[in-house]
Design a protein around this motif. Structure first.
Motif, PDB file in Angstrom:
ATOM      1  N   LEU A  76       0.835  -1.195   0.000  1.00 17.45           N
ATOM      2  CA  LEU A  76       0.000   0.000   0.000  1.00 17.45           C
ATOM      3  C   LEU A  76       0.875   1.252   0.000  1.00 17.45           C
ATOM      4  O   LEU A  76       0.611   2.204  -0.739  1.00 17.45           O
ATOM      5  CB  LEU A  76      -0.925   0.001   1.213  1.00 17.45           C
ATOM      6  CG  LEU A  76      -1.878   1.170   1.351  1.00 17.45           C
ATOM      7  CD1 LEU A  76      -2.823   1.239   0.156  1.00 17.45           C
ATOM      8  CD2 LEU A  76      -2.671   1.062   2.632  1.00 17.45           C
ATOM      9  N   GLY A  77       1.928   1.256   0.797  1.00 18.80           N
ATOM     10  CA  GLY A  77       2.844   2.397   0.824  1.00 18.80           C
ATOM     11  C   GLY A  77       3.500   2.626  -0.527  1.00 18.80           C
ATOM     12  O   GLY A  77       3.694   3.764  -0.954  1.00 18.80           O
ATOM     13  N   HIS A  78       3.822   1.538  -1.218  1.00 22.71           N
ATOM     14  CA  HIS A  78       4.410   1.659  -2.554  1.00 22.71           C
ATOM     15  C   HIS A  78       3.409   2.305  -3.511  1.00 22.71           C
ATOM     16  O   HIS A  78       3.763   3.195  -4.288  1.00 22.71           O
ATOM     17  CB  HIS A  78       4.822   0.284  -3.070  1.00 22.71           C
ATOM     18  CG  HIS A  78       5.310   0.287  -4.479  1.00 22.71           C
ATOM     19  ND1 HIS A  78       6.545   0.786  -4.841  1.00 22.71           N
ATOM     20  CD2 HIS A  78       4.720  -0.118  -5.619  1.00 22.71           C
ATOM     21  CE1 HIS A  78       6.691   0.675  -6.155  1.00 22.71           C
ATOM     22  NE2 HIS A  78       5.599   0.126  -6.644  1.00 22.71           N
ATOM     23  N   LEU A  79       2.165   1.866  -3.452  1.00 18.02           N
ATOM     24  CA  LEU A  79       1.142   2.433  -4.338  1.00 18.02           C
ATOM     25  C   LEU A  79       0.894   3.908  -4.046  1.00 18.02           C
ATOM     26  O   LEU A  79       0.815   4.734  -4.960  1.00 18.02           O
ATOM     27  CB  LEU A  79      -0.171   1.662  -4.221  1.00 18.02           C
ATOM     28  CG  LEU A  79      -0.154   0.229  -4.726  1.00 18.02           C
ATOM     29  CD1 LEU A  79      -1.486  -0.440  -4.434  1.00 18.02           C
ATOM     30  CD2 LEU A  79       0.153   0.170  -6.212  1.00 18.02           C
ATOM     31  N   LEU A  80       0.783   4.249  -2.768  1.00 21.79           N
ATOM     32  CA  LEU A  80       0.510   5.642  -2.398  1.00 21.79           C
ATOM     33  C   LEU A  80       1.735   6.528  -2.573  1.00 21.79           C
ATOM     34  O   LEU A  80       1.611   7.712  -2.852  1.00 21.79           O
ATOM     35  CB  LEU A  80       0.018   5.714  -0.950  1.00 21.79           C
ATOM     36  CG  LEU A  80      -1.347   5.104  -0.684  1.00 21.79           C
ATOM     37  CD1 LEU A  80      -1.666   5.147   0.798  1.00 21.79           C
ATOM     38  CD2 LEU A  80      -2.427   5.792  -1.489  1.00 21.79           C
ATOM     39  N   GLY A  81       2.926   5.969  -2.404  1.00 19.77           N
ATOM     40  CA  GLY A  81       4.139   6.756  -2.485  1.00 19.77           C
ATOM     41  C   GLY A  81       4.669   6.947  -3.884  1.00 19.77           C
ATOM     42  O   GLY A  81       5.574   7.746  -4.109  1.00 19.77           O
TER      43      GLY A  81
END
Length: 89
Positions: A76-81
């Protein structure tokens, strides 16, 4: 991880953490879903009250314990970041 031999690292860890008491605690279990179906897919529009360049978003997510080895929060952090073309940033 360190440059020292494993035995030396183990000794350092034992010295620092030997006083920590093992309370034999179990992980918290949260049953059910923390939100109802009518709360999903809701668009919330706001009007800023000050000038700024940041945003904070908070939401609930299902427990990660059953799939923690898959690192769902990292995904999720990869997608949002992601800051490439078409990203939310």
């Amino acid at each position: 991880y360190g440059r020292q031999p494993l035995d030396e690292l183990q000794l350092l860890v034992e010295q620092k953490f030997s006083s920590v008491v093992d309370k034999d605690l179990q992980p918290n279990q949260f049953g059910g879903v923390p939100y109802k179906k009518e709360h999903c897919c809701t668009l919330v529009k706001t009007v800023p009250i000050t000038d700024g360049n940041s945003i904070e978003m908070h939401w609930t997510a299902p427990p990660e314990a059953p799939v923690f080895r898959n690192l769902p929060a990292n995904y999720l952090g990869h997608l949002l970041g992601h800051e490439g073309e078409g990203s939310i940033f």
